[in-house]
Design an enzyme around this catalytic site. Sequence first.
Site, PDB file in Angstrom:
ATOM      1  N   LYS A  73       0.852  -1.196   0.000  1.00 49.39           N
ATOM      2  CA  LYS A  73       0.000   0.000   0.000  1.00 49.39           C
ATOM      3  C   LYS A  73       0.883   1.239   0.000  1.00 49.39           C
ATOM      4  CE  LYS A  73      -3.969   1.878   2.611  1.00 49.39           C
ATOM      5  NZ  LYS A  73      -4.811   1.685   3.810  1.00 49.39           N
ATOM      6  N   SER A 148      -9.770   1.938   2.943  1.00 44.14           N
ATOM      7  CA  SER A 148      -8.874   2.679   2.072  1.00 44.14           C
ATOM      8  C   SER A 148      -7.879   1.807   1.304  1.00 44.14           C
ATOM      9  CB  SER A 148      -8.084   3.710   2.890  1.00 44.14           C
ATOM     10  OG  SER A 148      -7.236   3.043   3.806  1.00 44.14           O
ATOM     11  N   SER A 172      -9.956  -0.376   7.119  1.00 42.92           N
ATOM     12  CA  SER A 172      -9.343  -0.184   5.797  1.00 42.92           C
ATOM     13  C   SER A 172      -8.690  -1.411   5.176  1.00 42.92           C
ATOM     14  CB  SER A 172      -8.312   0.952   5.854  1.00 42.92           C
ATOM     15  OG  SER A 172      -8.970   2.186   5.791  1.00 42.92           O
TER      16      SER A 172
END
Lengths: 480, 489
Positions: A73, A148, A172
């Site tokens: 990420k 997210s 997330s």
Amino acid sequence: MNKKPAHELLSLLKNKKVSAVEIVKSTYEQIEKHEKEISAYVTLTKELALKQAKAVDEGKRSGPLAGIPIAVKDNMCTKGILTTCSSKILHNYLPPYNATIVEKLEAAGAITIGKTNLDEFAMGSSTENSAIKTTKNPWNLNCVPGGSSGGSAAAVAADETVLALGSDTGGSIRQPASFCGIVGMKPTYGRVSRYGLVAFASSLDQIGPMTKDVRDCAILLNVLSGYDEKDSTSAKLEAPDYTKALIDDVKNLTVGIIDELMGEGVEGSTKEAIEKAVKLLESKGAKVKKVSLPHLKYSVATYYLIAPAEASSNLGRYDGVKYGLRSKEAKDLITMYKNTRAEGFGPEVKRRILLGTYALSAGYYDAYYLKALKVRTLIKEDFEKAFKDCDVLISPTSPIPAFKIGEKANDPLSMYLSDIATIPVNLAGLPAISIPCGFANGLPIGLQIIGKAFDEETILKAAYTYEQNTNWHKEKAEIR
Amino acid sequence: MSKYETVIGLEIHAQLATESKMFCSCSTKFGAEPNTNVCEICTGQPGVLPKINKKAIELAIKTGLALNCKIEPMSVFARKNYFYPDLPKAYQISQYELPIITGGHLEIEIPNEGENSNSRLRKKINITRIHLEEDAGKLVHKGAERIMGSEESLVDYNRGGTPLMEIVTEPDIRSPLEAKIFMEDLAHLLQYIGVCDAKMEEGSLRCDANISIRPVGQKELGTKTELKNMNSFRFVQMGLEAEVARHTEMKASGEKIIQETRYFDTKTHDTKSMRSKEEAHDYRYFPEPDLVTIEPDHKWIEEIRATLTELPEKKRERYINEYGLPNPIAEVLIATKSISDYFEECLKIENKPKEIANWMLVNVMAYLKNKNLDIKDIVFSPRELIELIKLIEKGTISGTAAKEVLIKALETGKNIKDIVSESGATQISDEGALQQIVKEVIKNNPKQVLQFKSGKDPVIMYLVGQVMKESKGRAKPDLVQALLRKELS
């Protein structure tokens, strides 16, 4: 090759049935084929990945993940590799250091495929808040992948990587895992080092695995876990071998269904899928009971005071002085600050900075921030009470499956409320997993299993048992 | 004449003498090239986390113990949020509601205002709290004094993250002089226990003051102002005197004092407004979520207590009572830790406190002052000083010659013995050799000889001096005198 889980690829690699270079090449072939539609990645590191794969094949790079592609990420610092947090303010940021987990992946021999898209600074539940691109759900390109960690979830679901890392502050990892039909785990707060994870809300953030199945989750968690002297909040506990918890057996396990998360607001087929999952576990010998967490209804409100408060402070450093964006409109110090931050942050980030600044202001601190901390303690106590009689707790990961792109973009409150099942787990600092447990109109549904602090093993055991007796995790998205 | 009473409380920042910074392992060394003692942590890169320097906690505890404070069993770091380019994270990690140290006091000696101006009064200044925090970086501006209006400004983060200790006193101080004495005594103590080099001129010790005045006898405090930029002990007193004068004038003319922050202008010697209370920052303090609480265990605190050296006050008493030194000499010796360390090293070799003190004060320290050196900067060791004293006692060299030998030793770093043998400075104790000089001196000073013979006995010392001069200090004075008297009788 890229479609297989890591544990299968590891045994193929071990038996020389496949080379690391072949795995990496087939992964990039998939990326070339689908990335245009999916938009999972912010940065691809093909050259580096091929170099790493070659080293593995030549026996120069080894470890428990040697030769396995992983996507990171883009809020985790990678030395010399762009780390943007999907924000304009860090559009050009090259970290001078590696996050601890990046060092661990390196030591484990994993192959870095690229950096994945996210809601700007991990603030959001759809990845629509990315300033760089909008990631699509591989199961339905009109839908969001969740957020997210939407880029990581979509990349795993679209077989654009084998493994991925996500970060989870209020859901997330779990919510996008649920939306994309993969496995995602948020470990206990303190289990995995946060050093090098760009902070959103420091007391809630935690890095975790996003994988194709539960075994991969345990394998990756093995690599990530453990005390790090660079992170004072990481736990000084020996991390166990999580693969030992992968046993198809839930006899003697008491499973609690969280009453508050099975009622109003939960979409019909989601509720049904969860109930079916519970029945399956019951049929495998688990004891099932209903539990009530009376303070759960305050968790979203509590979260939206604590997380923005910490964020307002954490994001102060993006001021145009040292790195990242500096507004060209700056004439002096004050206009540099104002214009840089006005141009560099997106609307959701600004909204949260404002919320947090307000909550910490003199005269409001006691009424908002301090009160929220007190409620946080009550929520924690609710869980502790429930865990007196239960080994794990169960709920849907999200009350609804993936929604349409744009559907909630202008309704932040409804977006916030969709995190009702995941947020309380972060507030209590507990571990939880999301695993695929069905479909609604072709969109995956996720089952959330919450465990006691530092008892990821029991979660993995329950998840593994469920997975061994279902086929949801084997379903592949047809990208169109 | 003053019908007003001055009330002062101090906030002191002391740079802790640690090797590395408060939350990372970068060096705290002063004077390096800009931005070389920096890392991802002290430049506030995204994703970094602070790690507490245990040594800083230790030094704060040591200070707390020396100031008779309570070491809190649990304390918490907090973030103080504000934007400024020298603060890379846009927050300073500090302590707010739960500091590491509370309570305590320092006893100072102030002049007694009564008729006998020589007598001194002991006074206790209470310490409210001591907390730990990190320092900011340093800004350099081009084309202006401050960032506003400068063409460009550069930032050096070398100092950023250096451990600081903030010491806050109760409003117990009643005059600018008291404030100065308190600062001097505190600086002295901090140097002594080795937690801070406490040089106000270099900024390792900084002082802000809260000041107000009130009619004598009134309990309630007057409106206070905060005074900054007093970067020497003298300026502490001068700044506060200027501010007291300003308050007094305003009261006299019926003006209202406004609560504000002011700074002392060291050029004009008056105080100027910096910002009003309304302009004050809202720092949005909250507990630092990246750090755990500090909970020093009892055993560790006792270990730190054991390392606490003798405090200056105790030492002064010991020098007077045990070594029989007069108070002024004892005070000079204890005033600097390195000097008293040197003195005690000498004593360990030879127990002659008075001689050692005398030679140190009159000669060694005069030399150091002249050359602007610290005793730690010279190679001349306690062993050498003792060697010198022994040579005088044995009569090998005269006191006068010894002074020259000492200067030479201080300047060149050579051994006393070598210098003495090289220069031939050993005393002429041979009467025959001296006799010649004595005769010549008598011959060349007929006026003084006449005076002596007519009964002015002290004139003999002049003649002795002349012989000493002729012999280049190598003659033994008592022998010279005896020879002179014999010759003139």
